[in-house]
Design a protein around this motif. Sequence first.
Motif, mmCIF file in Angstrom:
data_model
loop_
_atom_site.group_PDB
_atom_site.id
_atom_site.type_symbol
_atom_site.label_atom_id
_atom_site.label_comp_id
_atom_site.label_asym_id
_atom_site.label_seq_id
_atom_site.Cartn_x
_atom_site.Cartn_y
_atom_site.Cartn_z
ATOM 1 N N LEU A 282 11.635 14.898 -7.163
ATOM 2 C CA LEU A 282 10.780 15.708 -8.028
ATOM 3 C C LEU A 282 10.350 14.963 -9.286
ATOM 4 C CD1 LEU A 282 12.588 19.155 -7.720
ATOM 5 C CD2 LEU A 282 10.368 18.525 -6.741
ATOM 6 N N THR A 283 11.008 13.859 -9.593
ATOM 7 C CA THR A 283 10.616 13.063 -10.758
ATOM 8 C C THR A 283 9.580 11.999 -10.405
ATOM 9 O OG1 THR A 283 12.348 11.380 -10.482
ATOM 10 C CG2 THR A 283 12.952 13.377 -11.688
ATOM 11 N N GLY A 284 9.259 11.856 -9.118
ATOM 12 C CA GLY A 284 8.297 10.850 -8.691
ATOM 13 C C GLY A 284 6.878 11.167 -9.134
ATOM 14 N N ALA A 285 6.036 10.155 -9.080
ATOM 15 C CA ALA A 285 4.671 10.286 -9.602
ATOM 16 C C ALA A 285 3.872 11.366 -8.876
ATOM 17 C CB ALA A 285 3.952 8.939 -9.504
ATOM 18 N N ASP A 286 3.951 11.412 -7.540
ATOM 19 C CA ASP A 286 3.169 12.395 -6.796
ATOM 20 C C ASP A 286 3.634 13.812 -7.101
ATOM 21 O OD1 ASP A 286 1.716 10.359 -5.676
ATOM 22 O OD2 ASP A 286 2.763 10.392 -3.744
ATOM 23 N N ALA A 287 4.956 14.023 -7.108
ATOM 24 C CA ALA A 287 5.485 15.352 -7.397
ATOM 25 C C ALA A 287 5.096 15.786 -8.808
ATOM 26 C CB ALA A 287 6.996 15.371 -7.222
ATOM 27 N N GLN A 288 5.202 14.863 -9.758
ATOM 28 C CA GLN A 288 4.868 15.202 -11.138
ATOM 29 C C GLN A 288 3.377 15.517 -11.291
ATOM 30 O OE1 GLN A 288 6.914 15.510 -14.107
ATOM 31 N NE2 GLN A 288 8.257 15.895 -12.355
ATOM 32 N N ALA A 289 2.545 14.808 -10.581
ATOM 33 C CA ALA A 289 1.112 15.098 -10.645
ATOM 34 C C ALA A 289 0.817 16.508 -10.131
ATOM 35 C CB ALA A 289 0.331 14.063 -9.841
ATOM 36 N N SER A 290 1.469 16.900 -9.028
ATOM 37 C CA SER A 290 1.288 18.245 -8.479
ATOM 38 C C SER A 290 1.791 19.300 -9.449
ATOM 39 C CB SER A 290 2.025 18.376 -7.141
ATOM 40 O OG SER A 290 1.464 17.525 -6.164
ATOM 41 N N LEU A 291 2.956 19.050 -10.034
ATOM 42 C CA LEU A 291 3.530 20.008 -10.980
ATOM 43 C C LEU A 291 2.653 20.174 -12.211
ATOM 44 C CD1 LEU A 291 7.198 18.811 -10.571
ATOM 45 C CD2 LEU A 291 6.477 21.184 -10.277
ATOM 46 N N GLN A 292 2.143 19.081 -12.730
ATOM 47 C CA GLN A 292 1.296 19.160 -13.915
ATOM 48 C C GLN A 292 -0.023 19.875 -13.608
ATOM 49 O OE1 GLN A 292 1.130 15.068 -15.087
ATOM 50 N NE2 GLN A 292 3.104 15.127 -16.147
ATOM 51 N N ALA A 293 -0.570 19.623 -12.426
ATOM 52 C CA ALA A 293 -1.814 20.300 -12.050
ATOM 53 C C ALA A 293 -1.601 21.803 -11.916
ATOM 54 C CB ALA A 293 -2.347 19.721 -10.738
ATOM 55 N N LEU A 294 -0.501 22.199 -11.287
ATOM 56 C CA LEU A 294 -0.212 23.623 -11.138
ATOM 57 C C LEU A 294 0.059 24.275 -12.491
ATOM 58 C CD1 LEU A 294 2.012 23.596 -7.935
ATOM 59 C CD2 LEU A 294 -0.213 24.695 -8.196
ATOM 60 N N SER B 232 18.233 22.595 -0.824
ATOM 61 C CA SER B 232 16.964 23.322 -0.978
ATOM 62 C C SER B 232 17.073 24.360 -2.089
ATOM 63 C CB SER B 232 16.539 23.968 0.339
ATOM 64 O OG SER B 232 17.430 24.981 0.733
ATOM 65 N N PHE B 233 18.263 24.944 -2.292
ATOM 66 C CA PHE B 233 18.427 25.848 -3.433
ATOM 67 C C PHE B 233 18.255 25.088 -4.738
ATOM 68 C CE2 PHE B 233 21.042 27.324 -6.920
ATOM 69 C CZ PHE B 233 20.555 28.617 -7.101
ATOM 70 N N VAL B 234 18.956 23.968 -4.866
ATOM 71 C CA VAL B 234 18.884 23.200 -6.116
ATOM 72 C C VAL B 234 17.459 22.737 -6.364
ATOM 73 C CG1 VAL B 234 19.692 21.130 -7.312
ATOM 74 C CG2 VAL B 234 21.305 22.512 -5.986
ATOM 75 N N ASN B 235 16.788 22.219 -5.338
ATOM 76 C CA ASN B 235 15.433 21.696 -5.559
ATOM 77 C C ASN B 235 14.408 22.792 -5.821
ATOM 78 O OD1 ASN B 235 16.153 18.950 -5.295
ATOM 79 N ND2 ASN B 235 14.187 18.538 -4.313
ATOM 80 N N SER B 236 14.582 23.958 -5.222
ATOM 81 C CA SER B 236 13.634 25.031 -5.528
ATOM 82 C C SER B 236 13.777 25.465 -6.976
ATOM 83 C CB SER B 236 13.825 26.220 -4.576
ATOM 84 O OG SER B 236 15.149 26.714 -4.625
ATOM 85 N N ALA B 237 15.027 25.540 -7.464
ATOM 86 C CA ALA B 237 15.235 25.885 -8.875
ATOM 87 C C ALA B 237 14.700 24.789 -9.790
ATOM 88 C CB ALA B 237 16.718 26.129 -9.140
ATOM 89 N N LEU B 238 14.980 23.524 -9.454
ATOM 90 C CA LEU B 238 14.496 22.423 -10.282
ATOM 91 C C LEU B 238 12.968 22.350 -10.281
ATOM 92 C CD1 LEU B 238 17.018 19.564 -9.376
ATOM 93 C CD2 LEU B 238 16.879 20.829 -11.537
ATOM 94 N N ALA B 239 12.353 22.577 -9.127
ATOM 95 C CA ALA B 239 10.888 22.553 -9.063
ATOM 96 C C ALA B 239 10.305 23.622 -9.984
ATOM 97 C CB ALA B 239 10.415 22.770 -7.630
ATOM 98 N N GLY B 240 10.907 24.807 -9.970
ATOM 99 C CA GLY B 240 10.440 25.861 -10.855
ATOM 100 C C GLY B 240 10.639 25.514 -12.322
ATOM 101 N N LEU B 241 11.776 24.909 -12.642
ATOM 102 C CA LEU B 241 12.026 24.510 -14.025
ATOM 103 C C LEU B 241 11.060 23.422 -14.473
ATOM 104 C CD1 LEU B 241 15.934 24.495 -14.178
ATOM 105 C CD2 LEU B 241 14.364 26.219 -15.083
ATOM 106 N N TRP B 242 10.738 22.479 -13.577
ATOM 107 C CA TRP B 242 9.735 21.467 -13.900
ATOM 108 C C TRP B 242 8.379 22.132 -14.193
ATOM 109 C CZ3 TRP B 242 9.734 16.884 -15.711
ATOM 110 C CH2 TRP B 242 10.702 15.929 -15.357
ATOM 111 N N LEU B 243 8.026 23.125 -13.399
ATOM 112 C CA LEU B 243 6.761 23.816 -13.612
ATOM 113 C C LEU B 243 6.741 24.491 -14.990
ATOM 114 C CD1 LEU B 243 4.108 24.488 -12.118
ATOM 115 C CD2 LEU B 243 5.211 26.578 -11.314
ATOM 116 N N VAL B 244 7.859 25.128 -15.343
ATOM 117 C CA VAL B 244 7.953 25.762 -16.656
ATOM 118 C C VAL B 244 7.865 24.721 -17.768
ATOM 119 C CG1 VAL B 244 9.473 27.068 -18.196
ATOM 120 C CG2 VAL B 244 9.253 27.741 -15.794
ATOM 121 N N ALA B 245 8.547 23.589 -17.587
ATOM 122 C CA ALA B 245 8.535 22.548 -18.620
ATOM 123 C C ALA B 245 7.123 22.060 -18.905
ATOM 124 C CB ALA B 245 9.432 21.386 -18.193
ATOM 125 N N HIS B 246 6.344 21.838 -17.840
ATOM 126 C CA HIS B 246 4.963 21.374 -18.039
ATOM 127 C C HIS B 246 4.075 22.487 -18.581
ATOM 128 C CE1 HIS B 246 5.754 17.464 -16.486
ATOM 129 N NE2 HIS B 246 5.991 17.860 -15.244
#
Length: 330
Positions: A24-36, A157-171
Amino acid sequence: MTSPDTQSWMAREIAEIPEAAARLTGADAQASLQALAGTLRAAEPTSISLIAHGSSRHAGAVIGHALWRCLGLPVALEPLAPGGLPEAVASGRPRAVLGISQSGQSPDLSAAMAAARGMGALTLAVTNTPGSPLAEAAAHGLDMAAGPEQAVAATKSFVNSALAGLWLVAHWADDAALADALTRAPEALRMGTGVDPALEAVLCDSAGLFVLGRAAAAGVAAEIALKAMELCGRHATAYSEAEVLHGPAAIAVEGFGVIGLVQPEGGAVLDRLAQQGARCYRVPEAPLLHPLVDPLIQLPPVYRALEAATRRLGRNPDRPQFLAKVTRTH
C-alpha cells in the motif's frame, strides 16, 4: 486438523501481513489512494454509509473512527435489510457509500451498492478482488492489495483493508502525521514472530471471552472476538473498557477470559475483572506510531496465538467448521 509440524495457510498469511501492508506504500497504490481522496474531497459528502460483513465490518469500524476523528464525518455502519437500501442513502442526503469485502461476492452488498450508485451517491468499494461484483457495482474501486488468501479466517486482508481505509483518510484530510505512521507501519508489523503462551492459554482454557478495546481499538477488539468464535469455538464479545462495566462484567468470574487492547488508564478495568476471578491478558502495547494505527500493530501476535490455540484444541485453523472462505448473503 492441521499437524503441529505443518504450517497452516493461516500461519503463512499472518507472516505475510508486513509485506501486504508495504504494497500500500508503493507508487501505484499511493496514486490510486490520492486520486480517490481527491474525488471524495471534491464531492464534499456530509456523511458516510459503510456496508460490510464480518471482518470487513470490523475494518470499517477502524476506518469509521478515523473519518470521525480526522474529518468530523458521521459514519453509519449500515445493517442491510434483505433487498433493502441503507436508509440514509434512500433519504437522498449528500452521502458517500463505502463497501468493504475481501471477496466482493456477497449479493446483498453488491445490490445495495448498485442501488446507491443509481440514486446518485458517491460509491467506493474496497476489495481484494478487482472485477468482483461489488467492485463492479461501485463507481470507484480500491484494491486492498492483500494478495491471495487461502485460509477461511481473514488475517492479512483484514489488516490491509483497514490500512487502505486509513491511507484514504490520511490523504483526504491531508494528515501528515497519520501518513507518516502508515508509512512506518509495515516495519512495525514485522516485530516479533512468537506466540505468547499466556494468551494461548486464555484462548484455550476460558469458557467465554471478553475482548476490550476503545476508540480506534474497538474494531480490532471486535475482530479478535470474531476470530475466537470462528477458530477456537469460544463465545466472545467485544466491549470498550467503559461498556463492560455497565452489566457484562457480572459474568467475568473464574473460568472466564478477558483480553485487553487497553490504554494505560484502561488497565484498572482489567485489574478489577481479575479480582473477580477472570483470567485477564493485556495485549502488549505496540510501538507508538499513531493512535489510529497502533491497535493494528498489536494484532499479528494475537492472530498467531489464535492460530496456535486452534491447533492445540484439535481444530483446523484453515477450515473452521461450518464456514467457507466466500460467504454470500442476500
